[in-house]
Design an enzyme around this catalytic site. Structure first.
Site, PDB file in Angstrom:
ATOM      1  N   GLU A  44       3.581  10.112  11.923  1.00  0.00           N
ATOM      2  CA  GLU A  44       4.411   9.979  10.713  1.00  0.00           C
ATOM      3  C   GLU A  44       3.834  10.892   9.635  1.00  0.00           C
ATOM      4  OE1 GLU A  44       6.267   6.698   7.600  1.00  0.00           O
ATOM      5  OE2 GLU A  44       4.331   6.291   8.499  1.00  0.00           O
ATOM      6  N   ASP A 118       9.650  12.972   0.025  1.00  0.00           N
ATOM      7  CA  ASP A 118       9.961  13.376  -1.354  1.00  0.00           C
ATOM      8  C   ASP A 118      11.144  14.345  -1.335  1.00  0.00           C
ATOM      9  OD1 ASP A 118       7.859  11.875  -2.411  1.00  0.00           O
ATOM     10  OD2 ASP A 118       6.422  13.483  -2.064  1.00  0.00           O
ATOM     11  N   THR A 192      10.088   0.630   5.903  1.00  0.00           N
ATOM     12  CA  THR A 192       8.955   1.190   5.163  1.00  0.00           C
ATOM     13  C   THR A 192       8.917   0.515   3.785  1.00  0.00           C
ATOM     14  OG1 THR A 192      10.045   2.948   3.922  1.00  0.00           O
ATOM     15  CG2 THR A 192       9.606   3.399   6.244  1.00  0.00           C
ATOM     16  N   GLU A 193       7.850   0.806   3.036  1.00  0.00           N
ATOM     17  CA  GLU A 193       7.771   0.256   1.669  1.00  0.00           C
ATOM     18  C   GLU A 193       8.969   0.707   0.826  1.00  0.00           C
ATOM     19  OE1 GLU A 193       4.514   1.830   2.382  1.00  0.00           O
ATOM     20  OE2 GLU A 193       3.203   0.089   2.320  1.00  0.00           O
ATOM     21  N   TYR A 194       9.260   2.008   0.881  1.00  0.00           N
ATOM     22  CA  TYR A 194      10.360   2.556   0.084  1.00  0.00           C
ATOM     23  C   TYR A 194      11.696   1.968   0.511  1.00  0.00           C
ATOM     24  CZ  TYR A 194       8.348   5.944  -3.055  1.00  0.00           C
ATOM     25  OH  TYR A 194       7.695   6.522  -4.105  1.00  0.00           O
ATOM     26  N   GLU A 195      11.847   1.799   1.795  1.00  0.00           N
ATOM     27  CA  GLU A 195      13.103   1.249   2.320  1.00  0.00           C
ATOM     28  C   GLU A 195      13.342  -0.147   1.752  1.00  0.00           C
ATOM     29  OE1 GLU A 195      13.054   1.695   6.496  1.00  0.00           O
ATOM     30  OE2 GLU A 195      15.107   1.027   6.770  1.00  0.00           O
TER      31      GLU A 195
HETATM   32  N1  SAM Z   1       6.897   6.963   3.977  1.00  0.00           N
HETATM   33  C1  SAM Z   1       6.555   6.052   2.915  1.00  0.00           C
HETATM   34  C2  SAM Z   1       7.665   5.042   2.702  1.00  0.00           C
HETATM   35  O1  SAM Z   1       8.762   5.264   3.221  1.00  0.00           O
HETATM   36  O2  SAM Z   1       7.417   4.017   2.055  1.00  0.00           O
HETATM   37  C3  SAM Z   1       6.224   6.805   1.606  1.00  0.00           C
HETATM   38  C4  SAM Z   1       7.370   7.538   0.969  1.00  0.00           C
HETATM   39  S1  SAM Z   1       6.881   8.480  -0.463  1.00  0.00           S
HETATM   40  C5  SAM Z   1       8.394   8.779  -1.283  1.00  0.00           C
HETATM   41  C6  SAM Z   1       6.518  10.066   0.224  1.00  0.00           C
HETATM   42  C7  SAM Z   1       5.068  10.223   0.644  1.00  0.00           C
HETATM   43  O3  SAM Z   1       4.916  11.460   1.335  1.00  0.00           O
HETATM   44  C8  SAM Z   1       4.101  10.269  -0.540  1.00  0.00           C
HETATM   45  O4  SAM Z   1       3.070   9.333  -0.326  1.00  0.00           O
HETATM   46  C9  SAM Z   1       3.590  11.697  -0.548  1.00  0.00           C
HETATM   47  O5  SAM Z   1       2.261  11.817  -1.015  1.00  0.00           O
HETATM   48  C10 SAM Z   1       3.705  12.068   0.919  1.00  0.00           C
HETATM   49  N2  SAM Z   1       3.845  13.525   1.163  1.00  0.00           N
HETATM   50  C11 SAM Z   1       4.669  14.367   0.519  1.00  0.00           C
HETATM   51  N3  SAM Z   1       4.534  15.621   1.009  1.00  0.00           N
HETATM   52  C12 SAM Z   1       3.601  15.553   1.992  1.00  0.00           C
HETATM   53  C13 SAM Z   1       3.010  16.513   2.863  1.00  0.00           C
HETATM   54  N4  SAM Z   1       3.363  17.791   2.812  1.00  0.00           N
HETATM   55  N5  SAM Z   1       2.085  16.093   3.742  1.00  0.00           N
HETATM   56  C14 SAM Z   1       1.710  14.785   3.799  1.00  0.00           C
HETATM   57  N6  SAM Z   1       2.229  13.827   2.981  1.00  0.00           N
HETATM   58  C15 SAM Z   1       3.156  14.204   2.096  1.00  0.00           C
END
Ligand code: SAM
Length: 213
Positions: A44, A118, A192-195
Site C-alpha cells: 500500500e 492526496d 481505511t481511516e479516510y474512508e
Molecule cells: N491511505 C490512508 C487512508 O486512506 O486513510 C491515508 C490517506 S492520506 C489522504 C494520504 C497519505 O499518503 C498521507 O499520509 C501522505 O503522507 C501519503 N503520501 C502522499 N504521497 C506519498 C508518496 N509519494 N509516498 C508515500 N506516501 C505518500
C-alpha cells in the site's frame, strides 16, 4: 495531508526497526526475508496511520503486506499499532512511493493498493498524484505479470483523472465502482481511516486494473 510533528516519533521509529524499514533499497529482491512466511506480497502506498494494512493483514494472514508512507509523524502512529498488536505479515517503510522501482525487484510485488491518495488538484502538481504516468511506470516495473492495482478515493476529480491516466497508459480495467459502499464489492471491503471519515459525505469510487503483458 500534513500532520503536526510528533516529538516521540523519531525515537520510536529507531527503537522498533523490527516492524519498520528505513533503508528499503537494501531489501530489493529480498523482501520475503522480512516476514515469517514466504507468501504473496501486497504493497500500500500512502498507508497513513495503518488501519487498512493492519486490518487486511488480520483478514488475510496468507499475504504479506508492506505499508509505504512518506511522513514520519503519520507512519509512527501505524508503527505504534503494530508494536501494540504485532502481526507477522506486516512491514512498514518510511519512504517516497515514487521510488518503488528502487525498493522492489522486477515482478516482486503481487498487488499495489492506493487508498485515498492526496488529490493534488492543481494541474502543475499533477506529477505528484500517485496515479500519474510517472508512478504507473514504477508500478509496472515491480508488479508481476498477474499483479494488479486497486485504487479507492472519495475525490471525484482524482478518480476521473485516474481513469484517463490508467487508460492512456494502457492498463486494463477489471472493475470500476462509482459507489463502492452500495455495490456488491462492499461485502469484502476493508475501510481505511479516510474512508470512515468521508464516506458519509458522498460516494467512494474504486477501480481495479492490471498492466497488459
Ligand atoms: N491511505 C490512508 C487512508 O486512506 O486513510 C491515508 C490517506 S492520506 C489522504 C494520504 C497519505 O499518503 C498521507 O499520509 C501522505 O503522507 C501519503 N503520501 C502522499 N504521497 C506519498 C508518496 N509519494 N509516498 C508515500 N506516501 C505518500
Amino acid at each position: 495531508m500534513r500532520v503536526r510533528k510528533k516529538p516521540w516519533a523519531d525515537d520510536f521509529i529507531n527503537d522498533h526497526q523490527e516492524f519498520i524499514v528505513l533503508e528499503p533499497q537494501q531489501l530489493q529482491g529480498k523482501w520475503q526475508e522480512r516476514f515469517a512466511k514466504d507468501q504473496p506480497l501486497a504493497v500500500e502506498i500512502g498507508t497513513g496511520k495503518g488501519q487498512f494494512i493492519t486490518e487486511m493483514a488480520k483478514k488475510y494472514p496468507n499475504i504479506n503486506f508492506i505499508g509505504i508512507e512518506l511522513q514520519t509523524s503519520v507512519i509512527a502512529v501505524a508503527l505504534r499499532k503494530l508494536v501494540e498488536n504485532p502481526l507477522p505479515n506486516v512491514q512498514l517503510v518510511l519512504t517516497d512511493g515514487a521510488d518503488v522501482n528502487e525498493i522492489f525487484a522486477t515482478g516482486e510485488v503481487d498487488r499495489i493498493y492506493l487508498n485515498f491518495s492526496d488529490p493534488w488538484p492543481k494541474k502543475r502538481h499533477a506529477k505528484r498524484r500517485l496515479t500519474s504516468p510517472q508512478f504507473l511506470k514504477g508500478y509496472q516495473m515491480v508488479l508481476n505479470p498477474t499483479g494488479d492495482v486497486e485504487f479507492k478515493t472519495d475525490n471525484r476529480g482524482l478518480f476521473e483523472y485516474s481513469l484517463g491516466s490508467f487508460n492512456n497508459y494502457g492498463l486494463v480495467f477489471d472493475d470500476v465502482y462509482l459507489d463502492l459502499h452500495r455495490s456488491e464489492a462492499n461485502e469484502d471491503n476493508v475501510e481505511t481511516e479516510y474512508e470512515q471519515k468521508f464516506s458519509a459525505k458522498g460516494p467512494i469510487y474504486k477501480l481495479v486494473a492490471h498492466f497488459k503483458t
